[in-house]
Design a protein around this motif. Structure first.
Motif, PDB file in Angstrom:
ATOM      1  N   ARG A  24       0.834  -1.212   0.000  1.00  0.00           N
ATOM      2  CA  ARG A  24       0.000   0.000   0.000  1.00  0.00           C
ATOM      3  C   ARG A  24       0.867   1.260   0.000  1.00  0.00           C
ATOM      4  O   ARG A  24       0.554   2.230  -0.688  1.00  0.00           O
ATOM      5  CB  ARG A  24      -0.936  -0.008   1.212  1.00  0.00           C
ATOM      6  CG  ARG A  24      -1.767   1.267   1.346  1.00  0.00           C
ATOM      7  CD  ARG A  24      -2.926   1.082   2.306  1.00  0.00           C
ATOM      8  NE  ARG A  24      -2.492   0.626   3.596  1.00  0.00           N
ATOM      9  CZ  ARG A  24      -2.020   1.428   4.577  1.00  0.00           C
ATOM     10  NH1 ARG A  24      -1.880   2.728   4.350  1.00  0.00           N
ATOM     11  NH2 ARG A  24      -1.679   0.926   5.754  1.00  0.00           N
ATOM     12  N   TYR A  25       1.954   1.243   0.759  1.00  0.00           N
ATOM     13  CA  TYR A  25       2.855   2.398   0.764  1.00  0.00           C
ATOM     14  C   TYR A  25       3.420   2.633  -0.640  1.00  0.00           C
ATOM     15  O   TYR A  25       3.578   3.781  -1.076  1.00  0.00           O
ATOM     16  CB  TYR A  25       4.011   2.186   1.740  1.00  0.00           C
ATOM     17  CG  TYR A  25       3.596   2.069   3.183  1.00  0.00           C
ATOM     18  CD1 TYR A  25       2.386   2.608   3.635  1.00  0.00           C
ATOM     19  CD2 TYR A  25       4.392   1.412   4.120  1.00  0.00           C
ATOM     20  CE1 TYR A  25       1.994   2.495   4.960  1.00  0.00           C
ATOM     21  CE2 TYR A  25       4.010   1.292   5.445  1.00  0.00           C
ATOM     22  CZ  TYR A  25       2.816   1.825   5.861  1.00  0.00           C
ATOM     23  OH  TYR A  25       2.432   1.713   7.167  1.00  0.00           O
ATOM     24  N   GLN A  28       0.757   4.256  -2.670  1.00  0.00           N
ATOM     25  CA  GLN A  28       0.552   5.644  -2.268  1.00  0.00           C
ATOM     26  C   GLN A  28       1.692   6.540  -2.739  1.00  0.00           C
ATOM     27  O   GLN A  28       1.500   7.735  -2.965  1.00  0.00           O
ATOM     28  CB  GLN A  28       0.397   5.721  -0.747  1.00  0.00           C
ATOM     29  CG  GLN A  28      -0.922   5.121  -0.266  1.00  0.00           C
ATOM     30  CD  GLN A  28      -0.999   4.947   1.240  1.00  0.00           C
ATOM     31  OE1 GLN A  28       0.019   4.717   1.905  1.00  0.00           O
ATOM     32  NE2 GLN A  28      -2.184   5.068   1.786  1.00  0.00           N
ATOM     33  N   LYS A  29       2.868   5.947  -2.904  1.00  0.00           N
ATOM     34  CA  LYS A  29       4.031   6.704  -3.375  1.00  0.00           C
ATOM     35  C   LYS A  29       4.016   6.861  -4.890  1.00  0.00           C
ATOM     36  O   LYS A  29       4.413   7.892  -5.421  1.00  0.00           O
ATOM     37  CB  LYS A  29       5.315   5.995  -2.936  1.00  0.00           C
ATOM     38  CG  LYS A  29       6.579   6.792  -3.165  1.00  0.00           C
ATOM     39  CD  LYS A  29       7.785   6.108  -2.557  1.00  0.00           C
ATOM     40  CE  LYS A  29       9.045   6.943  -2.734  1.00  0.00           C
ATOM     41  NZ  LYS A  29      10.235   6.306  -2.105  1.00  0.00           N
ATOM     42  N   ALA A  31       1.431   6.767  -7.897  1.00  0.00           N
ATOM     43  CA  ALA A  31      -0.013   6.810  -8.164  1.00  0.00           C
ATOM     44  C   ALA A  31      -0.475   5.820  -9.218  1.00  0.00           C
ATOM     45  O   ALA A  31      -1.676   5.612  -9.394  1.00  0.00           O
ATOM     46  CB  ALA A  31      -0.425   8.222  -8.571  1.00  0.00           C
ATOM     47  N   ALA A 100      -5.981   3.488  -6.864  1.00  0.00           N
ATOM     48  CA  ALA A 100      -6.891   3.952  -5.812  1.00  0.00           C
ATOM     49  C   ALA A 100      -7.771   2.801  -5.324  1.00  0.00           C
ATOM     50  O   ALA A 100      -8.009   2.644  -4.121  1.00  0.00           O
ATOM     51  CB  ALA A 100      -7.750   5.104  -6.333  1.00  0.00           C
ATOM     52  N   ILE A 103      -5.719   0.374  -3.129  1.00  0.00           N
ATOM     53  CA  ILE A 103      -5.505   0.876  -1.767  1.00  0.00           C
ATOM     54  C   ILE A 103      -6.720   0.597  -0.896  1.00  0.00           C
ATOM     55  O   ILE A 103      -6.596   0.156   0.255  1.00  0.00           O
ATOM     56  CB  ILE A 103      -5.185   2.386  -1.805  1.00  0.00           C
ATOM     57  CG1 ILE A 103      -3.795   2.594  -2.410  1.00  0.00           C
ATOM     58  CG2 ILE A 103      -5.263   2.992  -0.407  1.00  0.00           C
ATOM     59  CD1 ILE A 103      -3.462   4.047  -2.711  1.00  0.00           C
TER      60      ILE A 103
END
Length: 237
Positions: A24-25, A28-29, A31, A100, A103
Motif C-alpha cells: 500500500r505504501y 501511495q508513493k 499513483a 486507488a 488501496i
C-alpha cells in the motif's frame, strides 16, 4: 457468509499485514502502482488456498476471510481491481484509478488481519531509523521530509528520546545561521530537556495494553534488549 476456517496464527497474520502495508505504501508513493497490491493479494490468496492463485481464483477465500458479501463495497472494488489486473493498460489514468481501488482493497484486508494479531511484535514497524547525535538540523529535516517521518528516535547514554517534526520546525525558525543548521549537531540547537523521552516496551506487550499508553510513539525491544521496532498510533489503525 461463513468465515474462513484456515489455521491463521498471529505471526502469519503479522507477516501478511506487513506485506500489505508495504504494497500500500508503494501504491501511495506511485499513483500508478496497483500491481504491488495485486501481487500481495495473490500471495495471500495462495496461502488461504494452499497454492498461489490469481485474483479471480483467490476471490472466494478472501471474501470468506473478511466475512464480506458479494454485494458489498469490498467485492465491487475487488472485482474492478481484478478487471484492471487483467486489462491491457497499466499506466495513465486507468492505472491511477486502479491504484486507488487497490488501496481501498488493501485497507480492508489489513483491517481483517489486525483482528488476528495481539502483540507489539505483530504491528510494530521494523528497521527503525535513528537520528545520530552528530546529525545536523538540516540532515534531520531532510530525512523527515524524504520519509514522511513525524518522529526520529535517538539515544544518549543509554536513554532513548524522540525528536519530532515540531522540534525541528521550531529549531529552524529560531536559527538564522545557515552554516550552523547545516554543520552543527542538532543537539547544539535543541536542548535534550525539551525533547520527549521514549518509552521502551517488550515485543510481547499486548495491543490492549498498548492502547492505554499516554506516551507516543513507543520503541520496542526484543528479548536480547535491542530495539527491534517502533509503534506509532498510525500502526494501530
Amino acid at each position: 457468509m461463513k468465515a474462513v476456517t484456515v489455521n491463521f496464527p498471529p505471526d502469519r497474520a503479522a507477516y501478511y499485514l506487513n506485506i500489505f502495508r508495504k504494497a500500500r505504501y508503494a501504491a501511495q508513493k506511485d499513483a500508478e502502482d496497483f500491481l504491488s497490491i495485486c501481487l500481495a493479494i495473490e500471495d495471500f490468496g495462495g496461502f488461504l488456498l494452499g497454492k498461489r492463485k490469481s485474483l479471480n481464483e483467490s476471490r472466494g477465500e478472501i471474501l470468506k476471510f473478511l466475512d464480506a458479501d458479494e454485494d458489498g463495497d469490498f467485492y465491487l472494488n475487488y472485482e474492478r481491481l481484478r478487471e484492471a489486473r487483467n486489462g491491457a493498460s497499466h499506466e495513465g489514468p486507468y492505472a491511477r484509478n486502479a491504484a486507488a481501488l487497490s488501496i481501498d482493497v488493501s485497507i480492508e484486508i489489513e483491517a481483517a488481519l489486525m483482528k488476528r494479531v495481539y502483540k507489539a511484535k505483530h504491528i510494530m514497524s521494523k528497521g527503525v531509523e535513528f537520528a545520530q547525535p552528530f546529525d545536523s538540523l538540516t540532515k534531520l529535516r531532510l530525512k523527515m521530509l524524504e520519509n514522511s517521518y513525524s518522529y526520529l528516535p535517538f539515544e544518549i547514554e543509554g536513554k532513548f528520546y524522540f525528536i519530532s517534526d515540531l522540534d525541528i520546525a521550531k529549531a529552524f525558525a529560531k536559527s538564522s545561521n545557515r552554516s550552523e543548521r547545516e554543520s552543527a549537531s542538532f543537539m547544539r540547537l535543541i536542548a535534550v530537556s525539551d525533547i520527549a523521552c521514549a518509552e521502551v516496551i517488550s515485543e510481547d506487550v499486548e495491543i490492549s495494553e498498548i492502547l492505554k499508553k499516554d506516551s507516543w510513539p513507543l520503541l520496542v525491544k526484543n528479548d536480547a534488549g535491542y530495539i527491534s521496532g517502533v509503534i506509532t498510533a498510525f500502526d494501530l489503525l
